[in-house]
Enzyme design. Structure first.
Site, PDB file in Angstrom:
ATOM      1  N   TRP A  87       0.838  -1.212   0.000  1.00  0.00           N
ATOM      2  CA  TRP A  87       0.000   0.000   0.000  1.00  0.00           C
ATOM      3  C   TRP A  87       0.869   1.256   0.000  1.00  0.00           C
ATOM      4  CZ3 TRP A  87      -0.454   4.132   3.356  1.00  0.00           C
ATOM      5  CH2 TRP A  87      -1.557   4.975   3.154  1.00  0.00           C
ATOM      6  N   HIS A  88       2.010   1.189   0.674  1.00  0.00           N
ATOM      7  CA  HIS A  88       2.906   2.345   0.732  1.00  0.00           C
ATOM      8  C   HIS A  88       3.684   2.526  -0.563  1.00  0.00           C
ATOM      9  CE1 HIS A  88       2.183   1.871   5.096  1.00  0.00           C
ATOM     10  NE2 HIS A  88       2.446   3.157   5.145  1.00  0.00           N
ATOM     11  N   GLY A  89       3.836   1.472  -1.337  1.00  0.00           N
ATOM     12  CA  GLY A  89       4.552   1.594  -2.603  1.00  0.00           C
ATOM     13  C   GLY A  89       4.977   0.231  -3.124  1.00  0.00           C
ATOM     14  N   PHE A 144       2.596   9.541  -0.139  1.00  0.00           N
ATOM     15  CA  PHE A 144       1.516   8.566  -0.019  1.00  0.00           C
ATOM     16  C   PHE A 144       0.159   9.240  -0.163  1.00  0.00           C
ATOM     17  CE2 PHE A 144       4.835   6.707   2.909  1.00  0.00           C
ATOM     18  CZ  PHE A 144       5.355   5.906   1.912  1.00  0.00           C
TER      19      PHE A 144
END
Length: 210
Positions: free
Chosen positions: A69-71, A210
């Site tokens: 989700w963060h990258g 984000f």
């Protein structure tokens, strides 16, 4: 600030660095994100109402997705897997006999170690930092320019720990009972600290991406 405008926001961080385990850390850290993953990923997968192995797998899946989700990078993937593994180990091998202060310190070490992968620009940089953690630990080897950030970092860590300890004990009431001179003097000191040590460009603050 939100309260002044009439908004009531949920508490998102609750002194996470005073947690005595990584599971407790995630009950205190980024509570809104943790709650979302709990409600929409962890519980639909079965949560802890399954066999132990399936339960551990559910935890790892949640934190794997949290990392992604963060990258989409190996750094965030490893960061998520590390936290998932730490939680599984804490559940499978509980250590209730460990003194509270030792548990807090150990949890802090695990959390900050995982931040290396979260904050490093790429996997090679993260691995370099990990493999060089115990090199160059001499103040004599630091230049004058290098010593100043080191000392400032130690000071800021102590400020954060002291602030969390005060909030954890609920003694913020102590401040409300002080005279206006004491309260406003501390408020001014906090404002000056933020202005002096604050970051003013979006490139310096990782969460802007984000």
């Amino acid at each position: 600030g939100a309260n002044v405008l009439g908004f009531r926001l949920m508490e998102n961080f609750r002194q996470p660095y005073l947690a005595t385990s990584v599971p407790e850390f995630w009950r205190r850290w980024h509570i809104s994100l943790s709650t979302w993953f709990r409600d929409y990923v962890y519980i639909p997968l079965g949560g802890n109402r399954v066999t132990p192995m399936r339960w551990y797998a559910n935890i790892l899946v949640v934190f794997l997705l949290s990392g992604l989700w963060h990258g989409a990078s190996w750094n965030f993937l490893i960061w998520g897997v590390l936290h998932g593994a730490f939680i599984v180990l804490a559940i499978a091998l509980p250590l209730p006999w460990v003194p509270r202060r030792v548990a807090i310190l150990w949890t802090f070490v695990l959390a900050t170690f995982s931040w290396i992968f979260f904050r490093a620009p790429d996997l090679n940089s993260a691995l370099y930092i990990v493999t060089h953690l115990f090199t160059g630990w001499t103040l004599n080897g630091l230049t004058v320019i290098g010593r100043i950030p080191f000392i400032i970092s130690l000071f800021l860590i102590m400020v954060v720990v002291a602030s969390d300890a005060v909030s954890e004990r609920g003694t913020t009431r102590w401040l409300a009972e002080r005279s206006a001179y004491v309260r406003w003097g501390l408020y001014l000191l906090l404002v000056l600290t933020v202005l002096y040590f604050g970051m003013y460009t979006s490139q310096d603050f990782i969460y802007f991406q984000f």
